[in-house]
Design an enzyme around this catalytic site. Structure first.
Site, PDB file in Angstrom:
ATOM      1  N   LEU A  39      61.912  29.647  53.166  1.00  0.00           N
ATOM      2  CA  LEU A  39      62.269  30.947  52.565  1.00  0.00           C
ATOM      3  C   LEU A  39      62.332  30.869  51.044  1.00  0.00           C
ATOM      4  CD1 LEU A  39      65.190  31.894  54.963  1.00  0.00           C
ATOM      5  CD2 LEU A  39      62.917  32.912  54.914  1.00  0.00           C
ATOM      6  N   LYS A  41      63.003  27.897  47.441  1.00  0.00           N
ATOM      7  CA  LYS A  41      63.454  26.576  46.986  1.00  0.00           C
ATOM      8  C   LYS A  41      64.070  26.716  45.606  1.00  0.00           C
ATOM      9  CE  LYS A  41      59.146  24.638  45.097  1.00  0.00           C
ATOM     10  NZ  LYS A  41      59.371  24.689  43.695  1.00  0.00           N
ATOM     11  N   GLY A  43      66.276  24.181  42.409  1.00  0.00           N
ATOM     12  CA  GLY A  43      66.262  22.875  41.775  1.00  0.00           C
ATOM     13  C   GLY A  43      66.852  21.796  42.672  1.00  0.00           C
ATOM     14  N   GLY A  45      67.253  22.046  46.427  1.00  0.00           N
ATOM     15  CA  GLY A  45      66.771  21.873  47.796  1.00  0.00           C
ATOM     16  C   GLY A  45      65.858  22.993  48.236  1.00  0.00           C
ATOM     17  N   GLN A  46      65.702  23.084  49.540  1.00  0.00           N
ATOM     18  CA  GLN A  46      64.848  24.123  50.104  1.00  0.00           C
ATOM     19  C   GLN A  46      65.637  24.876  51.161  1.00  0.00           C
ATOM     20  OE1 GLN A  46      61.054  22.854  51.559  1.00  0.00           O
ATOM     21  NE2 GLN A  46      60.409  22.085  49.562  1.00  0.00           N
ATOM     22  N   VAL A  47      65.316  26.163  51.296  1.00  0.00           N
ATOM     23  CA  VAL A  47      65.996  26.973  52.307  1.00  0.00           C
ATOM     24  C   VAL A  47      64.955  27.419  53.330  1.00  0.00           C
ATOM     25  CG1 VAL A  47      67.392  29.030  52.700  1.00  0.00           C
ATOM     26  CG2 VAL A  47      67.722  27.705  50.613  1.00  0.00           C
ATOM     27  N   ASP A 174      75.907  31.008  37.443  1.00  0.00           N
ATOM     28  CA  ASP A 174      74.444  31.092  37.370  1.00  0.00           C
ATOM     29  C   ASP A 174      73.968  32.455  37.898  1.00  0.00           C
ATOM     30  OD1 ASP A 174      71.931  30.175  36.713  1.00  0.00           O
ATOM     31  OD2 ASP A 174      71.662  28.993  38.540  1.00  0.00           O
TER      32      ASP A 174
HETATM   33  N1  ATP Z   1      71.015  32.570  53.006  1.00  0.00           N
HETATM   34  C1  ATP Z   1      69.754  32.688  52.611  1.00  0.00           C
HETATM   35  N2  ATP Z   1      68.884  33.420  53.329  1.00  0.00           N
HETATM   36  C2  ATP Z   1      67.606  33.566  52.926  1.00  0.00           C
HETATM   37  N3  ATP Z   1      67.089  32.992  51.851  1.00  0.00           N
HETATM   38  C3  ATP Z   1      67.896  32.227  51.096  1.00  0.00           C
HETATM   39  C4  ATP Z   1      69.266  32.037  51.439  1.00  0.00           C
HETATM   40  N4  ATP Z   1      69.840  31.247  50.509  1.00  0.00           N
HETATM   41  C5  ATP Z   1      68.868  30.963  49.618  1.00  0.00           C
HETATM   42  N5  ATP Z   1      67.696  31.540  49.956  1.00  0.00           N
HETATM   43  C6  ATP Z   1      66.413  31.439  49.209  1.00  0.00           C
HETATM   44  O1  ATP Z   1      66.253  30.131  48.718  1.00  0.00           O
HETATM   45  C7  ATP Z   1      66.221  30.103  47.282  1.00  0.00           C
HETATM   46  C8  ATP Z   1      66.947  28.883  46.770  1.00  0.00           C
HETATM   47  O2  ATP Z   1      68.262  28.914  47.211  1.00  0.00           O
HETATM   48  P1  ATP Z   1      69.478  28.396  46.293  1.00  0.00           P
HETATM   49  O3  ATP Z   1      69.480  29.172  45.022  1.00  0.00           O
HETATM   50  O4  ATP Z   1      70.731  28.417  47.094  1.00  0.00           O
HETATM   51  O5  ATP Z   1      68.969  26.909  46.056  1.00  0.00           O
HETATM   52  P2  ATP Z   1      69.256  25.899  44.874  1.00  0.00           P
HETATM   53  O6  ATP Z   1      68.416  24.704  45.087  1.00  0.00           O
HETATM   54  O7  ATP Z   1      70.723  25.678  44.783  1.00  0.00           O
HETATM   55  O8  ATP Z   1      68.705  26.741  43.649  1.00  0.00           O
HETATM   56  P3  ATP Z   1      68.939  26.574  42.064  1.00  0.00           P
HETATM   57  O9  ATP Z   1      67.897  25.663  41.556  1.00  0.00           O
HETATM   58  O10 ATP Z   1      68.762  27.987  41.547  1.00  0.00           O
HETATM   59  O11 ATP Z   1      70.331  26.081  41.884  1.00  0.00           O
HETATM   60  C9  ATP Z   1      66.863  31.428  46.864  1.00  0.00           C
HETATM   61  O12 ATP Z   1      66.390  31.886  45.612  1.00  0.00           O
HETATM   62  C10 ATP Z   1      66.409  32.338  47.996  1.00  0.00           C
HETATM   63  O13 ATP Z   1      65.101  32.794  47.765  1.00  0.00           O
END
Ligand code: ATP
Length: 605
Positions: A39, A41, A43, A45-47, A174
């Site tokens: 869905l 990613k 910095g 991880g991946q979702v 953020d």
């Molecule tokens: N609960 C969710 N349901 C659907 N998509 C999600 C969900 N949480 C996150 N995502 C998708 O995944 C992306 C990355 O999630 P998130 O920002 O939590 O990751 P991160 O690695 O912590 O990012 P960052 O680098 O911004 O800190 C989000 O921008 C969104 O597109």
């Protein structure tokens, strides 16, 4: 929970993650989920979209009843699975920091629920509510333009979400379009706004006390485009920072571009911050509904500990959202205004908050900064607008009268000097050096003879005036000239027992002199694109006093010190004037306040 430390290159991690597809995931007592599609990613991880396949495990019965969970066409539960590799940057000391934030936060309005967390193979996995597209996706889908009504709805809901989060003692850290997500398309929540990614969230309040103010100018966290100016400058995060980032988020969604986009390179953060400071709310919100300007203007002027007036901010946007069909669900935000209006007096008190001094006028100005300390009556003299050729006359006269140069500055390539009887010096020399900032050979030679640098100034044409004295308590000295404020170097020297004892600027270059054996107990820095009034007051309250000041065309820096032996009267005052403050100085003398330092440079943004 601590995990074995391993390092793995990013390509390897990605390869492993690609194998997640179709593999069964079951963590922390969750049912089994099938990761079906990536869905997003970030910095860290991946979702992935996960669909429940196995029967309920320990807590699944509870989870199945959870109203926040969505189902696919066949009735199978769908969740979001956030994977972070053991070796990813946020996991070096164990599970992701974000886990602990979710855990301590519990449920909060507009924040997705986390149902399970645990580790599998080489990944930390968090099972959370499945959400839909981000505001960044929506903005792209709508040809990079969202209507005022849409953005006003975002503003109102986002404010409700931040208010609830702040109430629980956390700041998000953020806020940006990518971190606001809508509910899953086709579900009852598709028009509801959520805030994700608590990886940079920090507490602004602990055990009912506001966290302490501090500034570490090289400590940046967040996303450059949306970060508050205070975040750029390394100030401790507080509620105002989320609101400033929200203002930039709204304006980006509305206008499609922010004036500080496009800077590149190593100094990007500096240039972006400089541009933010130069851009008034009036200019930033040109051609937008007044609500955006009023909100931006209010939040960029918030004080470190100030309680944001969330309901008043929400009400600012209300006139824009009176459209027949609202693009977003804003019931909670609207309810908060109605509730507040009923309790009218509170609402009015918020509305009547007195306007403070505006920090960003959009019209920068340079001024004289003079710093005064209380001192027993003593002889003090100043000379300003002095040509290099006239310096010797003034200095020699002072020396003959038993005075020594205590501070120097430069304005329009002319020198200003202060001489007094309040120094501990026994001998003094000075040198004007042309074409480079500091005369290295001469300084080294004089160090050998037992002199130390006690005052320094630089002019716009990069000549410098260096004053070296004997009779100081210093035992060692070191200096650095650099194109940006050398905080990294200062920190290194602090660790070695040096403290800043003089500072100057020439054009945009900084020269910082640090010495050993100074009588200083600890030191801190206030650096800003204007006079950092609030920071200086906070430092004064904490027992620090300004000991050096310098200013470029862009920035002003103040070194504040706490001394081993506290002085009887610690009164200190500062003054900013467009002309050299001759009358003021005389008035201060009448009150036993003497010049401690002078600087000329940027004080107004
Ligand atoms: N609960 C969710 N349901 C659907 N998509 C999600 C969900 N949480 C996150 N995502 C998708 O995944 C992306 C990355 O999630 P998130 O920002 O939590 O990751 P991160 O690695 O912590 O990012 P960052 O680098 O911004 O800190 C989000 O921008 C969104 O597109």
């Amino acid at each position: 929970m601590r995990m074995p430390q391993r390092t793995m290159d990013p390509i390897h991690i990605l390869l492993q993650l690609s194998r997640v597809h179709g593999a069964q995931v079951q963590v922390g007592g969750s049912p089994a989920y099938l990761p079906e599609k990536k869905l997003g990613k970030g910095g860290f991880g991946q979702v992935w979209l996960g669909t429940k396949i196995g029967g309920p495990a320990t807590k699944a019965g509870k989870a199945a009843k959870d109203a926040s969970l969505v189902t696919d066409g066949t009735g199978a539960q769908q969740v979001a699975l956030k994977f972070e590799h053991y070796t990813s940057k946020g996991c070096t000391n164990g599970p992701p920091y974000e886990w602990s934030v979710y855990q301590q936060l519990g449920e909060s309005y507009g924040i997705p629920k986390v149902h399970y967390r645990g580790s599998q193979d080489d990944f930390y996995v968090m099972v959370m509510d499945l959400l839909g597209p981000s505001l960044w996706d929506v903005w792209n889908q709508k040809n990079q333009h969202l209507s005022e009504a849409y953005v006003a709805c975002v503003a109102m809901e986002a404010l409700s979400i931040l208010q609830a989060l702040h109430l629980k003692g956390y700041v998000h850290g953020d806020v940006k379009p990518e971190n606001f997500l809508l509910g899953p398309p086709g579900s009852s929540k598709e028009k509801k706004l959520f805030l994700v990614d608590l990886g940079l969230a920090v507490k602004w309040k602990d055990r009912n006390l506001h966290v302490r103010y501090d500034q570490k100018p090289d400590d940046f966290r967040g996303t450059v485009r949306y970060a508050s100016v205070h975040a750029h400058l390394g100030r401790v995060t507080s509620r105002r920072d989320d609101l400033e980032s929200l203002a930039y988020t709204l304006l980006f969604l509305l206008k499609g571009r922010l004036p500080w986009q496009g800077y590149q390179g190593q100094n990007k953060g500096y240039w972006v911050c400089r541009k933010k400071m130069q851009t008034s709310a009036e200019v930033l919100c040109r051609m937008c509904h007044n609500a955006f300007r009023d909100f931006t203007d209010t939040v960029v002027n918030l004080k470190f500990e100030e309680d944001p007036a969330y309901t008043r901010y929400i009400a600012m946007f209300e006139p824009i959202v009176n459209t027949p069909e609202r693009p977003l669900q804003i019931d909670t935000a609207l309810r908060s205004i109605v509730g507040q209006k009923r309790g009218r007096s509170e609402f009015d008190a918020e509305a009547e908050a007195p306007p403070g001094k505006k920090v960003r006028s959009g019209m920068g100005a340079k001024q004289w900064i003079t710093v005064y300390n209380r001192h027993a009556p003593m002889k003090q003299r100043y000379h300003y607008n002095v040509n290099t050729s006239r310096l010797l006359v003034h200095v020699q006269k002072g020396w003959e009268d038993g005075l020594y140069i205590s501070s120097v500055a430069s304005c329009a390539n002319l020198w200003a000097i202060v001489m007094d009887a309040g120094t501990e010096f026994t001998q003094q020399i000075y040198k004007v050096h042309y074409n480079s900032f500091l005369p290295k050979e001469w300084i080294m030679e004089k160090w050998e003879e037992g002199y130390y640098i006690t005052a320094v100034a630089g002019s716009d044409n990069t000549s410098s005036l260096v004053v070296m004295s004997k009779g100081t308590r210093f035992t060692q000295q070191s200096y650095k000239v650099s194109d940006s404020f050398p905080f990294e170097w200062i920190k290194k020297k602090w660790r070695e027992g040096f403290f800043v004892t003089a500072m100057a600027t020439a054009n945009c270059q900084w020269a910082v002199i640090m010495s050993r054996t100074t009588g200083v107990l600890s030191q801190c820095v206030e650096l800003d694109f204007h006079y950092p009034s609030e920071g200086i007051h906070k430092r004064w309250d904490a027992g620090f006093r300004i000991s050096c000041a310098a200013s470029t065309h862009d920035q002003s820096a103040f070194i504040l010190s706490q001394y081993k032996r506290s002085f009887q009267d610690e009164t200190q005052e500062t003054l900013r004037t467009s002309q050299f403050p001759t009358t003021h100085i005389k008035e201060k003398w009448d009150n036993d306040l003497y010049l401690l330092g002078i600087a000329y440079g940027k004080t107004v943004s």
